[in-house]
Scaffold this motif. Structure first.
Motif, PDB file in Angstrom:
ATOM      1  N   ASP A   2       1.340  -1.409   0.057  1.00  6.57           N
ATOM      2  CA  ASP A   2      -0.055  -0.111  -0.110  1.00  6.57           C
ATOM      3  C   ASP A   2       1.036   1.106  -0.254  1.00  6.57           C
ATOM      4  O   ASP A   2       1.629   1.339   0.803  1.00  6.57           O
ATOM      5  N   ARG A   3       0.893   1.768  -1.330  1.00  9.98           N
ATOM      6  CA  ARG A   3       1.396   3.584  -0.675  1.00  9.98           C
ATOM      7  C   ARG A   3       1.194   4.264  -0.119  1.00  9.98           C
ATOM      8  O   ARG A   3       2.699   4.914   0.261  1.00  9.98           O
ATOM      9  N   GLU A   4      -0.433   3.935   0.730  1.00  7.91           N
ATOM     10  CA  GLU A   4      -0.203   4.888   2.238  1.00  7.91           C
ATOM     11  C   GLU A   4       1.139   4.684   3.281  1.00  7.91           C
ATOM     12  O   GLU A   4       0.691   5.666   4.479  1.00  7.91           O
ATOM     13  N   GLU A   5       1.393   3.338   3.689  1.00  6.83           N
ATOM     14  CA  GLU A   5       2.391   3.610   4.610  1.00  6.83           C
ATOM     15  C   GLU A   5       3.265   2.719   3.756  1.00  6.83           C
ATOM     16  O   GLU A   5       2.998   1.243   3.194  1.00  6.83           O
ATOM     17  N   VAL A  25       5.782   3.880   8.723  1.00  9.58           N
ATOM     18  CA  VAL A  25       6.198   4.779   7.981  1.00  9.58           C
ATOM     19  C   VAL A  25       4.560   5.464   7.188  1.00  9.58           C
ATOM     20  O   VAL A  25       5.100   4.672   6.580  1.00  9.58           O
ATOM     21  N   GLY A  26       4.183   6.064   7.427  1.00  8.82           N
ATOM     22  CA  GLY A  26       2.779   6.471   6.855  1.00  8.82           C
ATOM     23  C   GLY A  26       3.920   8.227   5.414  1.00  8.82           C
ATOM     24  O   GLY A  26       4.577   8.328   6.043  1.00  8.82           O
ATOM     25  N   VAL A  27       3.306   7.256   3.989  1.00  6.98           N
ATOM     26  CA  VAL A  27       3.501   7.908   3.130  1.00  6.98           C
ATOM     27  C   VAL A  27       2.328   9.124   2.793  1.00  6.98           C
ATOM     28  O   VAL A  27       0.883   8.429   2.733  1.00  6.98           O
ATOM     29  N   PRO A  28       2.434  10.188   2.654  1.00  6.97           N
ATOM     30  CA  PRO A  28       1.413  11.312   2.919  1.00  6.97           C
ATOM     31  C   PRO A  28       0.492  11.397   1.053  1.00  6.97           C
ATOM     32  O   PRO A  28       1.297  11.034  -0.005  1.00  6.97           O
ATOM     33  N   PRO A  29      -0.615  11.658   1.364  1.00  7.57           N
ATOM     34  CA  PRO A  29      -0.494  10.783   0.149  1.00  7.57           C
ATOM     35  C   PRO A  29      -0.227  12.319  -1.501  1.00  7.57           C
ATOM     36  O   PRO A  29      -0.235  13.179  -0.700  1.00  7.57           O
ATOM     37  N   LYS A  30      -0.398  11.773  -2.481  1.00  8.25           N
ATOM     38  CA  LYS A  30       0.146  12.287  -3.173  1.00  8.25           C
ATOM     39  C   LYS A  30      -0.651  13.465  -3.646  1.00  8.25           C
ATOM     40  O   LYS A  30      -2.373  14.078  -3.629  1.00  8.25           O
ATOM     41  N   LYS A  31      -0.512  15.208  -3.792  1.00 10.96           N
ATOM     42  CA  LYS A  31      -1.252  16.285  -3.913  1.00 10.96           C
ATOM     43  C   LYS A  31      -0.840  16.337  -5.421  1.00 10.96           C
ATOM     44  O   LYS A  31       0.312  16.117  -5.997  1.00 10.96           O
ATOM     45  N   HIS A  32      -1.625  17.259  -5.453  1.00 10.80           N
ATOM     46  CA  HIS A  32      -1.551  17.903  -6.724  1.00 10.80           C
ATOM     47  C   HIS A  32      -0.979  18.896  -7.038  1.00 10.80           C
ATOM     48  O   HIS A  32      -0.539  20.234  -5.705  1.00 10.80           O
ATOM     49  N   PRO A 607      11.465   9.623   9.143  1.00  4.26           N
ATOM     50  CA  PRO A 607      12.315  10.400   8.345  1.00  4.26           C
ATOM     51  C   PRO A 607       9.792  11.186   7.959  1.00  4.26           C
ATOM     52  O   PRO A 607       9.356  10.868   8.380  1.00  4.26           O
ATOM     53  N   GLY A 608       9.905  12.582   8.177  1.00  3.25           N
ATOM     54  CA  GLY A 608       8.909  13.253   8.820  1.00  3.25           C
ATOM     55  C   GLY A 608       8.153  13.346   6.796  1.00  3.25           C
ATOM     56  O   GLY A 608       8.763  12.310   5.728  1.00  3.25           O
ATOM     57  N   PRO A 609       6.816  14.015   7.154  1.00  5.85           N
ATOM     58  CA  PRO A 609       6.076  13.516   5.489  1.00  5.85           C
ATOM     59  C   PRO A 609       6.192  13.797   4.363  1.00  5.85           C
ATOM     60  O   PRO A 609       6.392  13.735   3.227  1.00  5.85           O
ATOM     61  N   ASN A 610       7.297  15.195   4.182  1.00  9.90           N
ATOM     62  CA  ASN A 610       7.582  16.124   2.971  1.00  9.90           C
ATOM     63  C   ASN A 610       9.057  15.270   2.799  1.00  9.90           C
ATOM     64  O   ASN A 610       9.021  14.763   1.632  1.00  9.90           O
ATOM     65  N   VAL A 611       9.922  14.753   3.943  1.00 15.59           N
ATOM     66  CA  VAL A 611      10.709  13.807   4.003  1.00 15.59           C
ATOM     67  C   VAL A 611      10.778  12.918   2.595  1.00 15.59           C
ATOM     68  O   VAL A 611      11.427  12.259   1.644  1.00 15.59           O
ATOM     69  N   MET A 612       9.978  11.969   3.498  1.00 13.72           N
ATOM     70  CA  MET A 612       9.098  11.039   2.889  1.00 13.72           C
ATOM     71  C   MET A 612       8.440  10.663   1.745  1.00 13.72           C
ATOM     72  O   MET A 612       8.911   9.222   1.004  1.00 13.72           O
ATOM     73  N   ALA A 617       9.827   9.407  -4.040  1.00 10.17           N
ATOM     74  CA  ALA A 617       9.008   9.469  -5.413  1.00 10.17           C
ATOM     75  C   ALA A 617      10.454   9.248  -5.991  1.00 10.17           C
ATOM     76  O   ALA A 617      10.562   8.902  -7.423  1.00 10.17           O
ATOM     77  N   SER A 618      11.736   9.431  -5.713  1.00  5.58           N
ATOM     78  CA  SER A 618      12.873   9.265  -6.146  1.00  5.58           C
ATOM     79  C   SER A 618      12.873   7.600  -5.853  1.00  5.58           C
ATOM     80  O   SER A 618      14.209   7.550  -6.727  1.00  5.58           O
ATOM     81  N   SER A 619      12.198   6.664  -4.956  1.00  8.32           N
ATOM     82  CA  SER A 619      12.742   5.140  -5.181  1.00  8.32           C
ATOM     83  C   SER A 619      13.515   5.444  -5.076  1.00  8.32           C
ATOM     84  O   SER A 619      14.473   3.948  -3.815  1.00  8.32           O
TER      85      SER A 619
END
Length: 648
Positions: A2-5, A25-32, A607-612, A617-619
């Motif tokens: 699951d991409r969310e976590e 560790v949660g991954v924040p939802p993708k934003k526009h 790691p925080g949401p922005n960092v995560m 995104a960079s794999s």
């Protein structure tokens, strides 16, 4: 997955045990992208959401709110009453008695005729009263800005031989000072003034105070030929060079006597807060008594220099005197920016101080617009740069001011002075004006703050002393340049060389902290835990990578000498890492490859949401293994070193 976590499990076969359930560790939802950019822009420039009051309002109501935003007097004026008027009236009369003699003296610092100081306490306070949001600031010329403006202007035009051109350049600089202040407020760039650190301001103000006081030795000693330079060496050479033929003993007696009186009045007001009016009224009493004394004794015939003539009447228009073309346009623009920024820094600092004391909100951007508007209008009405005066604002506050109406009262008193009283200042000795300025600027030397800065932060103390000695031994603009340079140097140093610390486990807890701060903290066998106390950007990413590798090498050498097991895991605590860019991710990739060659596994913790989001995104998460990213250091240690966790 699951991409969310991301599930946090250990891939190492040697460490596969049954552990208590750990969080993910949660991954924040993708934003526009546009929404993300808009949110960042809003948080940067509109963090206070200035348009929130306009939501769900009718068109007529929005117009009223807009007018109140530009002219706050339309808002608080509705609840104004006689009780507030009483406080403002007393405060306004009190600060007027202080500002009139100060304005005459400060205009001399700016190398302008005395009336221009009074002009600057008439129009600008009126504009500010309608547009400003501070209830306590008293507007008018101030010593530091007057000296700075006078120094920069006389470097371009001789005020004695070319008085008209000098005055026009002063109005031009004032116009651009106002433009600078207003633009900063409108574009919500007020945070730029915060780049001048508190330590640098303390040093700059202290150095400027000493420079101003030394400049007043000319009037205090009755010296006619005096250096135009402001550094202490040139001033003292000029003073001692005139000792045998330039000093006037009658002037010295007048100046020293009233300086002692003013300092005594200030001491009384400091010891007993209820007697705040004593130091406030003392300058005006000094002017009256000294003027009467000189008039009766005809001391001017014995070499005592006097003010002589002050033009009667209110401000004449100066709109046609501002340089909008020609060689002086760029010079006025440059001087205006510098003077405007310093004036803005002083006014906002004063406003915030009293707003915090009275527990009300001060909109810094509105203040900048108000200060800019009053200086723009002031430049067109024969005023030079005005701002908030700390000494007058303090008296205004202690006198019981309630609103900005105290500025209107002060302005009205100055108006009466200009219309009817200025001829009475003809016999006022220059020595008394010098005494008033010296007594006023002594308060700018905040030695207690300098001592506290020394105890708290040695680098800040270097910035403080750099600005101080730059002003005293070179020039005001040099001191200002040093202050700004050291402030930026400190900022760059902190950004490019962030702190990286080794963490250990606090006994009988699951908490991991800096082993230098907590010597009792124990290291985990086979695991090196480091914490990066900064965002990871292009400016520091290479340093962070190299510093972590040096920690690892040093630790491995220490373990090798002691015959202890080598490091198998490197855990990077990323809680303080608020953001990361592509250079930072690239540095982490290089760190990972370097560790792989040493058979060391890289592990990330919290790691925080922005960092995560960026790591995902960079794999990079796939590169190191998603199960090597943990919510806490304790979870990472539990997986990487289960034997240590069980023993603890």
């Amino acid at each position: 997955m699951d991409r969310e976590e991301i599930a946090v499990r250990n891939l190492s076969s040697s460490n596969r045990h049954m552990f208590p359930c750990v969080h993910k560790v949660g991954v924040p939802p993708k934003k526009h992208p546009w929404k993300e950019f808009s949110a960042t822009l809003k948080e940067t420039f509109f963090a206070d959401d200035p348009l929130r009051t306009f939501k769900d309002q009718s068109r007529s109501r929005k117009f009223v709110l807009a007018m109140q935003a530009v002219f706050p007097i339309l808002d608080w004026g509705r609840s104004y009453n006689l009780a507030k008027l009483k406080g403002d009236l007393i405060a306004g009369l009190t600060i007027a008695s202080l500002c009139i003699p100060q304005d005459i003296g400060y205009s001399k610092l700016a190398n302008l005729a005395p009336q221009y100081g009074l002009y600057s306490s008439f129009v600008p306070p009126l504009i500010y009263a309608f547009m400003g949001s501070s209830r306590d600031i008293a507007i008018g010329p101030v010593a530091v800005v007057s000296l700075l403006l006078g120094t920069l202007l006389q470097n371009e035009i001789d005020p004695t031989n070319n008085a008209v051109e000098y005055r026009r350049l002063a109005f031009t600089a004032t116009f651009f000072a106002g433009i600078t202040q207003a633009i900063l407020g409108i574009l919500r760039l007020g945070f730029l003034i915060d780049f001048l650190s508190h330590a640098a301001i303390v040093g700059f103000m202290g150095g400027a105070a000493i420079t101003i006081a030394l400049q007043q030795l000319k009037g205090l000693l009755g010296i006619k030929k005096f250096t135009k330079k402001t550094d202490i060496i040139s001033v003292m050479q000029s003073v001692w060079g005139s000792a045998y033929h330039g000093w006037n003993w009658q002037t010295i007696v007048i100046g020293a006597t009233f300086l002692a009186f003013l300092l005594l009045a200030k001491y009384i007001g400091k010891k007993n807060k209820k007697l705040f009016w004593v130091p406030a009224i003392a300058p005006l009493i000094s002017v009256i008594l000294s003027t009467v004394f000189v008039y009766i004794t005809h001391a001017e015939k014995r070499g005592v220099q006097i003010v002589k003539h002050i033009d009667k009447g209110i401000n004449p228009s100066s709109m046609n005197q501002i340089y909008f073309t020609g060689e002086y346009l760029s010079k006025g623009f440059r001087i205006g920016i510098v003077a405007g920024m310093i004036a803005l820094t002083e006014a906002v600092a004063i406003g915030r101080t009293f707003a915090a004391t009275k527990d009300y909100q001060l909109d810094g951007n509105k203040e900048m617009v108000a200060l800019g508007a009053m200086n723009i209008v002031g430049s067109m009405t024969s005023c030079y740069v005005a701002t908030g005066s700390f000494s007058r604002s303090a008296v205004n506050y202690m006198a019981g001011c309630q609103t900005a109406v105290s500025n209107i009262v002060m302005s009205f008193v100055v108006f009466l002075t200009l219309m009817f009283i200025t001829p009475l200042f003809e016999y006022t000795p220059n020595a008394i004006l010098s005494s008033i300025i010296i007594s006023a600027v002594i308060g700018l030397i905040d030695y207690k703050a300098a001592i506290l800065i020394w105890k708290t932060d040695k680098f800040d103390f270097v910035a403080c002393m750099g600005a101080f000695f730059g002003v005293v031994f070179a020039a005001v603009e040099i001191g200002l340049l040093i202050a700004v340079s050291i402030s930026f140097a400190k900022l760059l140093l902190q950004v490019t060389r962030p702190r990286i610390t080794i963490l250990g486990k606090i006994p009988r807890t699951n908490v991991y902290r800096n082993i230098q701060q907590y010597p009792e903290a124990t290291k985990v066998p086979g695991v090196l835990i480091v914490r990066v106390d900064s965002a990871i950007y292009f400016s520091n990413s290479n340093y962070i990578k190299e510093r972590i590798l040096r920690w690892l090498i040093d630790e491995e050498e220490r373990l090798k000498r002691g015959g202890l097991p080598q490091i198998q895991f490197l855990i990077v605590e990323m809680s303080p890492v608020t953001d990361i860019d592509t250079s930072g991710i690239h540095a982490l990739e290089e760190l990972y490859r370097s560790l792989q060659k040493r058979s060391v596994q890289l592990v990330l913790a919290n790691p925080g949401p922005n960092v995560m989001d960026k790591l995902h995104a960079s794999s990079f998460t796939s590169l190191i293994g998603e199960d090597n990213i943990f919510l806490t250091v304790a979870d990472a240690v539990l997986t990487c070193s289960p034997k240590f966790a069980e023993e603890v």
